[in-house]
Scaffold this motif. Structure first.
Motif, PDB file in Angstrom:
ATOM      1  N   ALA A   6       0.403  -1.420  49.254  1.00 21.91           N
ATOM      2  CA  ALA A   6       1.512  -1.606  48.312  1.00 21.91           C
ATOM      3  C   ALA A   6       1.920  -0.272  47.694  1.00 21.91           C
ATOM      4  CB  ALA A   6       1.121  -2.608  47.231  1.00 21.91           C
ATOM      5  N   HIS A   7       0.948   0.546  47.348  1.00 25.20           N
ATOM      6  CA  HIS A   7       1.240   1.860  46.777  1.00 25.20           C
ATOM      7  C   HIS A   7       1.973   2.740  47.798  1.00 25.20           C
ATOM      8  CE1 HIS A   7       0.793   5.234  44.106  1.00 25.20           C
ATOM      9  NE2 HIS A   7       0.240   5.961  45.079  1.00 25.20           N
ATOM     10  N   ALA A   8       1.510   2.718  49.035  1.00 23.41           N
ATOM     11  CA  ALA A   8       2.156   3.513  50.090  1.00 23.41           C
ATOM     12  C   ALA A   8       3.600   3.033  50.314  1.00 23.41           C
ATOM     13  CB  ALA A   8       1.362   3.431  51.386  1.00 23.41           C
ATOM     14  N   ARG A   9       3.796   1.710  50.310  1.00 28.95           N
ATOM     15  CA  ARG A   9       5.161   1.178  50.478  1.00 28.95           C
ATOM     16  C   ARG A   9       6.045   1.554  49.297  1.00 28.95           C
ATOM     17  NH1 ARG A   9       3.769  -4.809  52.840  1.00 28.95           N
ATOM     18  NH2 ARG A   9       3.192  -4.112  54.921  1.00 28.95           N
ATOM     19  N   ALA A  10       5.505   1.514  48.092  1.00 31.50           N
ATOM     20  CA  ALA A  10       6.277   1.883  46.897  1.00 31.50           C
ATOM     21  C   ALA A  10       6.707   3.350  46.966  1.00 31.50           C
ATOM     22  CB  ALA A  10       5.468   1.617  45.634  1.00 31.50           C
ATOM     23  N   GLU A  11       5.794   4.206  47.393  1.00 26.51           N
ATOM     24  CA  GLU A  11       6.152   5.623  47.527  1.00 26.51           C
ATOM     25  C   GLU A  11       7.183   5.835  48.623  1.00 26.51           C
ATOM     26  OE1 GLU A  11       3.176   8.568  47.642  1.00 26.51           O
ATOM     27  OE2 GLU A  11       2.207   7.893  45.807  1.00 26.51           O
ATOM     28  N   ALA A  12       7.060   5.108  49.706  1.00 24.06           N
ATOM     29  CA  ALA A  12       8.043   5.220  50.797  1.00 24.06           C
ATOM     30  C   ALA A  12       9.418   4.756  50.321  1.00 24.06           C
ATOM     31  CB  ALA A  12       7.587   4.406  52.004  1.00 24.06           C
TER      32      ALA A  12
ATOM     33  N   LEU B 208      10.451   4.801  47.207  1.00 24.17           N
ATOM     34  CA  LEU B 208      10.929   5.805  46.258  1.00 24.17           C
ATOM     35  C   LEU B 208      11.522   7.001  47.002  1.00 24.17           C
ATOM     36  CD1 LEU B 208      11.186   6.614  43.304  1.00 24.17           C
ATOM     37  CD2 LEU B 208       8.923   7.662  43.474  1.00 24.17           C
ATOM     38  N   GLN B 209      10.855   7.450  48.061  1.00 18.97           N
ATOM     39  CA  GLN B 209      11.388   8.547  48.875  1.00 18.97           C
ATOM     40  C   GLN B 209      12.702   8.147  49.527  1.00 18.97           C
ATOM     41  OE1 GLN B 209       8.318   9.596  51.651  1.00 18.97           O
ATOM     42  NE2 GLN B 209       7.725  11.408  50.459  1.00 18.97           N
ATOM     43  N   GLN B 210      12.761   6.917  50.023  1.00 17.98           N
ATOM     44  CA  GLN B 210      13.977   6.439  50.670  1.00 17.98           C
ATOM     45  C   GLN B 210      15.119   6.358  49.649  1.00 17.98           C
ATOM     46  OE1 GLN B 210      13.773   2.414  52.190  1.00 17.98           O
ATOM     47  NE2 GLN B 210      15.161   2.922  53.875  1.00 17.98           N
ATOM     48  N   GLN B 211      14.825   5.865  48.464  1.00 12.80           N
ATOM     49  CA  GLN B 211      15.839   5.784  47.414  1.00 12.80           C
ATOM     50  C   GLN B 211      16.330   7.174  47.030  1.00 12.80           C
ATOM     51  OE1 GLN B 211      14.432   4.258  43.661  1.00 12.80           O
ATOM     52  NE2 GLN B 211      16.476   3.579  43.057  1.00 12.80           N
ATOM     53  N   THR B 212      15.411   8.125  46.914  1.00 13.23           N
ATOM     54  CA  THR B 212      15.793   9.497  46.590  1.00 13.23           C
ATOM     55  C   THR B 212      16.672  10.088  47.684  1.00 13.23           C
ATOM     56  OG1 THR B 212      13.714   9.767  45.384  1.00 13.23           O
ATOM     57  CG2 THR B 212      14.893  11.768  45.980  1.00 13.23           C
ATOM     58  N   SER B 213      16.309   9.853  48.934  1.00 15.52           N
ATOM     59  CA  SER B 213      17.123  10.399  50.030  1.00 15.52           C
ATOM     60  C   SER B 213      18.473   9.698  50.106  1.00 15.52           C
ATOM     61  CB  SER B 213      16.376  10.280  51.369  1.00 15.52           C
ATOM     62  OG  SER B 213      16.217   8.927  51.737  1.00 15.52           O
ATOM     63  N   PHE B 214      18.520   8.390  49.820  1.00 12.61           N
ATOM     64  CA  PHE B 214      19.798   7.677  49.796  1.00 12.61           C
ATOM     65  C   PHE B 214      20.706   8.232  48.702  1.00 12.61           C
ATOM     66  CE2 PHE B 214      18.124   3.464  51.779  1.00 12.61           C
ATOM     67  CZ  PHE B 214      18.261   4.004  53.043  1.00 12.61           C
ATOM     68  N   ARG B 215      20.136   8.465  47.522  1.00 12.11           N
ATOM     69  CA  ARG B 215      20.941   9.013  46.418  1.00 12.11           C
ATOM     70  C   ARG B 215      21.443  10.409  46.752  1.00 12.11           C
ATOM     71  NH1 ARG B 215      17.752   6.880  41.044  1.00 12.11           N
ATOM     72  NH2 ARG B 215      18.496   4.737  41.215  1.00 12.11           N
ATOM     73  N   ALA B 216      20.598  11.220  47.361  1.00  5.34           N
ATOM     74  CA  ALA B 216      21.038  12.567  47.753  1.00  5.34           C
ATOM     75  C   ALA B 216      22.133  12.490  48.813  1.00  5.34           C
ATOM     76  CB  ALA B 216      19.851  13.374  48.276  1.00  5.34           C
ATOM     77  N   ALA B 217      21.966  11.588  49.770  1.00  8.64           N
ATOM     78  CA  ALA B 217      22.987  11.420  50.814  1.00  8.64           C
ATOM     79  C   ALA B 217      24.281  10.892  50.212  1.00  8.64           C
ATOM     80  CB  ALA B 217      22.482  10.470  51.897  1.00  8.64           C
TER      81      ALA B 217
END
Length: 172
Positions: A34-40, A42-51
């Motif tokens: 669950a922690h690994a999925r949450a971090e993934a 979060l990274q995906q959300q950050t990359s989506f916002r940057a994109a």
């Protein structure tokens, strides 16, 4: 075969502890997942916002460029229309000078004395020359300006299809 009594007693007391240990290991495993999925995420959300920010910047730049291009086209059309309008006004003045109804006796027209008054009650007025229609200079100018505007508008409207086609090809 009968199991040894100490083994049966050990199984009776250790089985709940073994089950608790297996449950704890499973909980730990799923918590790490669950922690690994949450971090993934979060990274995906950050990359989506940057994109998305990059896409908005790119879109804003493209929109600004399109607006500058359209303003330039409008300015060019305005300049061309002003030139055509001046040309139409000059042509109207030339036409008016060339086709104006001239008085028959120009010397009499230049005379400061008033024209003799005639009684038109009993006679027919002299006809207007059949060579043309009498209109004021303001009417000729107004017609020339409206015609120049209509022709410029027609040219602009016919160019819309070409401009849209060119901009669509440029986007590809």
């Amino acid at each position: 075969m009968i199991p040894a009594p100490w083994l049966a007693r050990l199984a009776r007391h250790a089985l709940p502890w073994i089950a608790a240990l297996i449950l704890a290991l499973a909980c730990r495993h799923y918590a790490v997942l669950a922690h690994a999925r949450a971090e993934a995420l979060l990274q995906q959300q950050t990359s989506f916002r940057a994109a998305q920010a990059r896409a908005e910047t790119t879109a804003r730049a493209a929109l600004d460029q399109q607006q500058r291009r359209l303003r330039q086209l409008a300015q060019n059309e305005e300049t061309r229309h002003d030139h055509e309008l001046e040309t139409a006004r000059a042509a109207a003045l030339r036409y008016g000078a060339a086709h104006r109804v001239q008085p028959a006796n120009s010397a009499r027209a230049a005379s400061p004395s008033p024209a003799p008054t005639t009684d038109h009650a009993a006679s027919i007025r002299p006809p207007v020359p059949a060579a043309g229609v009498v209109v004021s200079d303001q009417d000729v100018q107004a017609c020339s300006e409206v015609t120049a505007y209509a022709l410029a508008l027609r040219t602009w409207a016919l160019g819309l299809d070409t401009a849209v086609t060119l901009s669509e090809e440029a986007e590809r």
